[in-house]
Write an enzyme that holds these catalytic residues in place. Structure first.
Site, PDB file in Angstrom:
ATOM      1  N   ARG A 176       0.855  -1.177   0.000  1.00 39.08           N
ATOM      2  CA  ARG A 176       0.000   0.000   0.000  1.00 39.08           C
ATOM      3  C   ARG A 176       0.898   1.236   0.000  1.00 39.08           C
ATOM      4  O   ARG A 176       1.966   1.241   0.642  1.00 39.08           O
ATOM      5  CB  ARG A 176      -0.893   0.032   1.247  1.00 39.08           C
ATOM      6  CG  ARG A 176      -2.105  -0.871   1.166  1.00 39.08           C
ATOM      7  CD  ARG A 176      -3.114  -0.389   0.133  1.00 39.08           C
ATOM      8  NE  ARG A 176      -4.268  -1.261   0.017  1.00 39.08           N
ATOM      9  CZ  ARG A 176      -4.383  -2.273  -0.859  1.00 39.08           C
ATOM     10  NH1 ARG A 176      -3.391  -2.566  -1.685  1.00 39.08           N
ATOM     11  NH2 ARG A 176      -5.492  -2.986  -0.909  1.00 39.08           N
ATOM     12  N   GLU A 231      -3.251   7.540  -4.288  1.00 36.58           N
ATOM     13  CA  GLU A 231      -3.441   7.208  -5.700  1.00 36.58           C
ATOM     14  C   GLU A 231      -4.910   7.409  -6.110  1.00 36.58           C
ATOM     15  O   GLU A 231      -5.790   7.285  -5.259  1.00 36.58           O
ATOM     16  CB  GLU A 231      -2.997   5.754  -5.977  1.00 36.58           C
ATOM     17  CG  GLU A 231      -3.808   4.694  -5.252  1.00 36.58           C
ATOM     18  CD  GLU A 231      -3.253   3.283  -5.460  1.00 36.58           C
ATOM     19  OE1 GLU A 231      -2.067   3.038  -5.132  1.00 36.58           O
ATOM     20  OE2 GLU A 231      -4.031   2.431  -5.937  1.00 36.58           O
ATOM     21  N   HIS A 271      -1.033   0.297 -10.070  1.00 31.21           N
ATOM     22  CA  HIS A 271      -1.701  -0.669  -9.183  1.00 31.21           C
ATOM     23  C   HIS A 271      -2.206  -1.896  -9.975  1.00 31.21           C
ATOM     24  O   HIS A 271      -3.403  -2.172 -10.019  1.00 31.21           O
ATOM     25  CB  HIS A 271      -2.861   0.007  -8.430  1.00 31.21           C
ATOM     26  CG  HIS A 271      -3.213  -0.693  -7.142  1.00 31.21           C
ATOM     27  ND1 HIS A 271      -3.730  -0.034  -6.047  1.00 31.21           N
ATOM     28  CD2 HIS A 271      -3.133  -2.000  -6.776  1.00 31.21           C
ATOM     29  CE1 HIS A 271      -3.961  -0.900  -5.079  1.00 31.21           C
ATOM     30  NE2 HIS A 271      -3.603  -2.111  -5.502  1.00 31.21           N
TER      31      HIS A 271
HETATM   32  C1  DGY Z   1      -5.815  -5.847  -3.045  1.00 36.86           C
HETATM   33  O1  DGY Z   1      -6.536  -6.807  -3.324  1.00 36.86           O
HETATM   34  O2  DGY Z   1      -5.711  -5.427  -1.907  1.00 36.86           O
HETATM   35  C2  DGY Z   1      -5.026  -5.237  -4.158  1.00 36.86           C
HETATM   36  O3  DGY Z   1      -4.377  -4.097  -3.827  1.00 36.86           O
HETATM   37  C3  DGY Z   1      -5.844  -5.084  -5.403  1.00 36.86           C
HETATM   38  O4  DGY Z   1      -5.761  -6.325  -5.973  1.00 36.86           O
END
Ligand code: DGY
Length: 323
Positions: free
Chosen positions: A242, A271, A289
């Site tokens: 993250r 983001e 992402h």
């Molecule tokens: C998640 O699932 O947490 C990712 O960041 C998106 O696939």
């Protein structure tokens, strides 16, 4: 029998949307427009289940609802730091996520980023596309060898473990692990990995550091200026976890003043807004992402949500309950 009402906050793979529409009284977001906290609040008053994803904001403001109709928030995505846990608990809501099914694909993207930044692939592609490539020469875009180097993995959950497998068995990398809890020795042995006590212990040993811990308040700015300073001056930082896990300003300084070798990011604080300073850093690779962005993973994530909903509405405990 009346079907439970379900709201899906974004477009999902067609096969999953079709199944949702068959099983439930489903409202799809066919325009794929992000919903505001006010829209989410409104949805929580009207639907039995709300199916958000990792880019929706379900903070305390969005969950400040009197008389919520929603009993389950079935998140599409493994991370759920975008959902305010105390508010969800106070409302008595069940929250589920979609682990496992995206681990391999997310680790593939982490490995892609690692290779790209080490081998200067982003720089090379930019040079070629801009028409500035003047041909092969011994000193052109010389990068760093990956095979046999040391990889530090922060957060040894499912995705971290998949990353370790790829790096160790594919590239002969030595694996060092930092994790909140003790990792089972058998798991470490699979990649001949060593667990260290702290992030501070891990950083100075590694040529590459890959982040696989959860986001949220607990890990905000885990990698800050002090810790970037603990990295080897030619080491690389990879983030598919993250954005908030890295203090972005500190990273920009470290990249601009070449205090580390480079970085590769799939996730960003705030983001899709990208700091203009990041765009100036040549020793940085960035992806929008894409961790779980394969047909296979995205469908499997959707069907995992369906499993969780099915269990919940049949009165069983959903397998992926996190709250
Ligand atoms: C998640 O699932 O947490 C990712 O960041 C998106 O696939």
């Amino acid at each position: 029998m009346v079907k439970p009402s379900v709201l899906v906050t974004r477009r999902w793979p067609a096969a999953v949307e079709a199944q949702l529409a068959e099983n439930y009284d489903t409202v799809l977001n066919t325009g794929d427009k992000p919903m505001s906290p006010a829209d989410i609040r409104d949805a929580l008053k009207r639907y039995d289940a709300v199916l958000p994803t990792v880019t929706d904001t379900l903070n305390a403001e969005a969950l400040d609802v009197d008389g919520a109709q929603t009993k389950i928030i079935a998140n599409y995505g493994v991370g759920y730091s975008h959902i305010c846990e105390p508010s969800a608990r106070e409302l008595g809501m069940t929250v589920t996520n979609t682990p496992d099914v995206l681990s391999e694909c997310t680790a593939d993207i982490a490995m892609t980023l690692l290779l790209m930044v080490a081998r200067r692939a982003g720089e090379g592609e930019r040079e070629l596309r801009s028409g500035n490539w003047t041909g092969w020469r011994p000193t052109h875009l010389v990068g760093t060898k990956v095979s046999g180097k040391t990889l530090g993995i922060i957060g040894f959950g499912r995705i971290g473990q998949q990353m370790a497998r790829r790096a160790h068995h594919g590239f002969g990398m030595k694996i060092v692990v930092q994790n909140r809890s003790r990792v089972e020795p058998e798991l470490l042995q699979q990649c001949n990995a060593t667990q260290v006590d702290s992030v501070d212990d891990l950083l100075p040993q590694c040529d590459f550091v890959s982040l696989h811990c959860p986001g949220g308040a607990a890990n905000r700015n885990l990698i800050n200026a002090r810790r970037l300073n603990l990295m080897k001056p030619d080491a690389f930082l990879i983030n598919t976890a993250r954005g908030e896990v890295i203090d972005e300003w500190a990273l920009i300084q470290a990249l601009m003043f070449e205090m580390i070798g480079g970085a590769a990011l799939d996730v960003f604080d705030g983001e899709p807004r990208i700091s203009p300073d990041l765009l100036q850093c040549d020793n940085l690779v960035m992806l929008p992402h894409l961790g779980s962005a394969t047909r296979e993973a995205r469908e499997a994530m959707g069907f995992r949500v369906l499993d969780n909903l099915g269990d919940f509405f049949a009165g069983r405990a959903p397998r992926d309950r996190v709250i």
